[in-house]
Design a protein around this motif. Structure first.
Motif, short mmCIF file in Angstrom:
data_model
loop_
_atom_site.label_atom_id
_atom_site.label_comp_id
_atom_site.label_asym_id
_atom_site.label_seq_id
_atom_site.Cartn_x
_atom_site.Cartn_y
_atom_site.Cartn_z
N PRO A 12 0.79 -1.11 -0.11
CA PRO A 12 0.03 0.20 -0.11
C PRO A 12 0.67 1.27 -0.26
O PRO A 12 1.79 1.50 0.69
CB PRO A 12 -0.84 -0.36 1.21
N ASP A 13 0.41 2.23 -0.60
CA ASP A 13 0.88 3.56 -0.65
C ASP A 13 0.40 4.36 0.55
O ASP A 13 0.98 5.11 1.00
CB ASP A 13 0.64 4.26 -2.06
N PHE A 14 -1.01 3.92 0.79
CA PHE A 14 -1.64 4.88 1.98
C PHE A 14 -2.45 3.65 2.92
O PHE A 14 -2.68 2.77 2.18
CB PHE A 14 -2.49 5.95 1.64
N ILE A 15 -2.62 4.01 4.38
CA ILE A 15 -3.46 3.12 5.04
C ILE A 15 -4.41 4.04 5.78
O ILE A 15 -3.93 4.86 6.31
CB ILE A 15 -2.56 2.34 6.09
N MET A 39 -8.53 -0.26 -3.69
CA MET A 39 -8.44 -0.59 -2.26
C MET A 39 -9.07 -1.81 -2.30
O MET A 39 -10.47 -2.06 -2.78
CB MET A 39 -9.23 0.41 -1.56
N GLY A 96 -4.28 1.27 -1.71
CA GLY A 96 -4.38 1.59 0.04
C GLY A 96 -5.19 0.21 0.79
O GLY A 96 -6.03 -0.46 -0.12
N VAL A 119 4.81 4.87 3.64
CA VAL A 119 3.38 4.80 3.60
C VAL A 119 2.50 6.11 4.14
O VAL A 119 3.24 6.85 5.05
CB VAL A 119 2.85 3.70 4.46
N ILE A 204 -2.83 11.80 -0.03
CA ILE A 204 -2.49 10.58 -0.70
C ILE A 204 -1.92 10.62 -2.16
O ILE A 204 -1.35 9.73 -2.77
CB ILE A 204 -3.27 9.47 -0.49
#
Length: 320
Positions: A12-15, A39, A96, A119, A204
């Motif tokens: 993931p690039d974001f959470i 996602m 993400g 992240v 993001i």
């Protein structure tokens, strides 16, 4: 530069890391409509899957042997399972996940940092008293509680823990630095949805989304018309829940687990909703609300300073 694809799995690039019952489902639902974002639909909980405080249902004992999901890097099969959740989204600009217990897990932050150091993290907060009450009703609706709210406060630590923001956010700031985190407040979503979503997409790194062309309402929540009867019903339904969550990380579906899943589906499709007809929950008892305002303000002492925002103007009765 080599044109050959990387053999490393894309992570993931974001959470979206929590907190539960703070609008994370709506945020997920809206971001998922952005063509640049990919996602998985379900929460994954990879980084705290072995945490008995956040996920007791993920662990079980069979023949005096403890069964748990190993998140250590040397367990390549489990890491591959995690990476496989994002395989359908390899063509998206960013991918993400959201797992709403990461915020208050004591182990998740450093595990995330070790595996995905760059992240971007999003945490959503809400009036801690209302959040606690909302989580209680979620646990009732999902057959995971069989007691009153007042009893649940002392029996189920996750309800109070989930409304304890300040020390956990401070820990994430320490581990990742402030720039990696975006903190949003659910009450802001209710007053200005466009600004709320714009701040998330900016964090993001994807194009902003005009909300007039999107769906922003996820689903309607229903509550028990007869709470005590629902609690008794949950004594049976809870057995299906335990088995279903135990299979969350399963990579090999046995005959027994398939039967469990089918029973879980039928119970929650046909039996569990019998009393879930009310559009609003029963009001919280005033004495309980007074206790929670005091206790959760003390648990979140310093939160306003941490976020550089006077949250007493957003959450009535909050003094943290």
């Amino acid at each position: 530069m080599s044109s050959e694809p990387s053999s490393q799995p894309r992570l993931p690039d974001f959470i979206i890391g929590g907190a539960p019952k703070c609008g994370t489902t709506s945020l997920h639902f809206i971001l998922d409509q952005n063509p640049a974002v990919g996602m998985p639909k379900e929460e994954i909980h990879y980084f705290d899957a072995d945490d008995p405080i956040t996920h007791p249902d993920f662990m079980h004992v069979c023949g005096n042997k403890l069964h748990w999901f190993d998140t250590r890097a040397r367990h390549a099969q489990n890491l591959a399972w995690y990476a496989s959740r994002f395989a359908p989204f390899q063509d998206r600009a960013v991918i993400g996940e959201d797992s709403t217990t990461y915020l208050f897990s004591a182990v998740a932050a450093r595990r995330i940092k070790a595996l995905i150091p760059d992240v971007r993290l999003i945490f959503a907060l809400r009036d801690p008293v209302k959040r606690a009450y909302s989580q209680y009703w979620h646990l009732i609706r999902s057959a995971r509680l069989t007691c009153s709210f007042e009893e649940a406060l002392s029996r189920h630590s996750s309800i109070i823990l989930g409304s304890t923001y300040a020390p956990h956010l401070a820990h994430y700031f320490d581990v990742f630095g402030r720039e990696a985190l975006h903190i949003c407040v659910f009450e802001d979503f209710l007053t200005d949805k466009q600004r709320y979503i714009d701040q998330a997409t900016d964090h993001i790194g994807v194009p902003q989304m005009p909300l007039e062309s999107l769906e922003t309402w996820f689903n309607r929540t229903y509550y028990p018309t007869r709470p005590v009867a629902q609690q008794w019903l949950n004594r049976v339904g809870g057995q299906f829940v335990a088995g279903r969550y135990r299979n969350h990380m399963s990579q090999n579906q046995s005959v027994r687990s398939r039967i469990r899943n089918k029973l879980h589906y039928r119970w929650f499709r046909y039996v569990n909703p019998v009393f879930l007809k009310a559009e609003k929950p029963a009001p919280m008892q005033p004495e309980t609300a007074e206790y929670l305002m005091h206790h959760l303000s003390d648990r979140n002492r310093g939160l306003s300073d941490l976020l550089d925002r006077d949250l007493s103007k957003v959450w009535p009765g909050f003094t943290g």
